[in-house]
Write a protein that holds these residues in place. Structure first.
Motif, PDB file in Angstrom:
ATOM      1  N   MET A  43       0.844  -1.164   0.000  1.00 48.32           N
ATOM      2  CA  MET A  43       0.000   0.000   0.000  1.00 48.32           C
ATOM      3  C   MET A  43       0.898   1.239   0.000  1.00 48.32           C
ATOM      4  N   PRO A  44       0.548   2.248  -0.783  1.00 42.48           N
ATOM      5  CA  PRO A  44       1.318   3.489  -0.767  1.00 42.48           C
ATOM      6  C   PRO A  44       1.167   4.228   0.561  1.00 42.48           C
ATOM      7  N   LEU A  45       2.221   4.884   0.986  1.00 37.37           N
ATOM      8  CA  LEU A  45       2.206   5.656   2.228  1.00 37.37           C
ATOM      9  C   LEU A  45       1.133   6.743   2.193  1.00 37.37           C
ATOM     10  N   SER A  46       0.818   7.248   1.021  1.00 36.85           N
ATOM     11  CA  SER A  46      -0.177   8.319   0.896  1.00 36.85           C
ATOM     12  C   SER A  46      -1.569   7.877   1.344  1.00 36.85           C
ATOM     13  N   PHE A  47      -1.827   6.573   1.442  1.00 38.15           N
ATOM     14  CA  PHE A  47      -3.128   6.050   1.871  1.00 38.15           C
ATOM     15  C   PHE A  47      -3.207   5.842   3.378  1.00 38.15           C
ATOM     16  N   ALA A  48      -2.107   5.990   4.093  1.00 39.37           N
ATOM     17  CA  ALA A  48      -2.096   5.762   5.543  1.00 39.37           C
ATOM     18  C   ALA A  48      -2.856   6.871   6.261  1.00 39.37           C
ATOM     19  N   GLN A  49      -3.391   6.540   7.420  1.00 41.00           N
ATOM     20  CA  GLN A  49      -4.191   7.477   8.208  1.00 41.00           C
ATOM     21  C   GLN A  49      -3.349   8.070   9.343  1.00 41.00           C
ATOM     22  N   VAL A  50      -3.762   9.236   9.819  1.00 39.02           N
ATOM     23  CA  VAL A  50      -3.091   9.903  10.933  1.00 39.02           C
ATOM     24  C   VAL A  50      -3.108   8.985  12.154  1.00 39.02           C
ATOM     25  N   GLY A  51      -1.959   8.885  12.806  1.00 38.02           N
ATOM     26  CA  GLY A  51      -1.824   8.055  13.995  1.00 38.02           C
ATOM     27  C   GLY A  51      -1.282   6.670  13.712  1.00 38.02           C
ATOM     28  N   GLU A  52      -1.290   6.242  12.473  1.00 39.37           N
ATOM     29  CA  GLU A  52      -0.774   4.908  12.131  1.00 39.37           C
ATOM     30  C   GLU A  52       0.751   4.918  12.102  1.00 39.37           C
ATOM     31  N   THR A  53       1.320   3.774  12.390  1.00 39.16           N
ATOM     32  CA  THR A  53       2.750   3.542  12.219  1.00 39.16           C
ATOM     33  C   THR A  53       2.894   2.437  11.196  1.00 39.16           C
ATOM     34  N   ARG A  54       3.654   2.685  10.156  1.00 42.41           N
ATOM     35  CA  ARG A  54       3.835   1.735   9.060  1.00 42.41           C
ATOM     36  C   ARG A  54       5.314   1.440   8.862  1.00 42.41           C
ATOM     37  N   LYS A  55       5.589   0.311   8.211  1.00 39.99           N
ATOM     38  CA  LYS A  55       6.960  -0.094   7.915  1.00 39.99           C
ATOM     39  C   LYS A  55       7.213   0.040   6.422  1.00 39.99           C
ATOM     40  N   VAL A  56       8.320   0.668   6.060  1.00 40.33           N
ATOM     41  CA  VAL A  56       8.681   0.858   4.654  1.00 40.33           C
ATOM     42  C   VAL A  56       9.045  -0.497   4.041  1.00 40.33           C
ATOM     43  N   LEU A  57       8.428  -0.794   2.891  1.00 39.89           N
ATOM     44  CA  LEU A  57       8.732  -2.031   2.173  1.00 39.89           C
ATOM     45  C   LEU A  57       9.648  -1.778   0.974  1.00 39.89           C
ATOM     46  N   SER A  58       9.265  -0.807   0.131  1.00 35.17           N
ATOM     47  CA  SER A  58      10.047  -0.540  -1.076  1.00 35.17           C
ATOM     48  C   SER A  58       9.752   0.868  -1.583  1.00 35.17           C
ATOM     49  N   LEU A  59      10.553   1.305  -2.551  1.00 38.25           N
ATOM     50  CA  LEU A  59      10.417   2.618  -3.163  1.00 38.25           C
ATOM     51  C   LEU A  59      10.213   2.449  -4.659  1.00 38.25           C
ATOM     52  N   GLN A  60       9.430   3.344  -5.249  1.00 41.99           N
ATOM     53  CA  GLN A  60       9.206   3.326  -6.691  1.00 41.99           C
ATOM     54  C   GLN A  60       9.741   4.616  -7.287  1.00 41.99           C
ATOM     55  N   GLY A  61      10.222   4.543  -8.513  1.00 37.31           N
ATOM     56  CA  GLY A  61      10.701   5.739  -9.197  1.00 37.31           C
ATOM     57  C   GLY A  61      12.072   5.512  -9.803  1.00 37.31           C
ATOM     58  N   ASP A  62      12.603   6.570 -10.412  1.00 38.50           N
ATOM     59  CA  ASP A  62      13.928   6.457 -11.013  1.00 38.50           C
ATOM     60  C   ASP A  62      14.999   6.493  -9.918  1.00 38.50           C
TER      61      ASP A  62
END
Length: 70
Positions: A1-20
């Motif tokens: 899931m993209p980080l932009s979809f996360a809600q305030v107060g959540e803690t998420r773990k980075v999986l990967s990055l997209q882009g050049d």
């Protein structure tokens, strides 16, 4: 899931990055490495306020959408 979809107060773990390579390196320099936890502190139409490695930063939605989290 993209980080932009996360809600305030959540803690998420980075999986990967997209882009050049330049974009990925910019995000890595900001601390978005695989396995790192990110807390969402604030949310607006323009972007997110995040806490990563004890530092608060603002990230626009375009960049946040390129960071995949779990």
């Amino acid at each position: 899931m993209p980080l932009s979809f996360a809600q305030v107060g959540e803690t998420r773990k980075v999986l990967s990055l997209q882009g050049d390579d330049m974009l990925k390196q910019h995000l890595l320099d900001l601390g978005f490495v695989a396995g790192q936890t990110v807390q969402i502190i604030g949310n607006s139409n323009q972007g997110l306020i995040l806490s990563i490695k004890g530092v608060r930063l603002a990230l626009n939605r375009g960049l946040a959408h390129r960071i995949n989290v779990a």
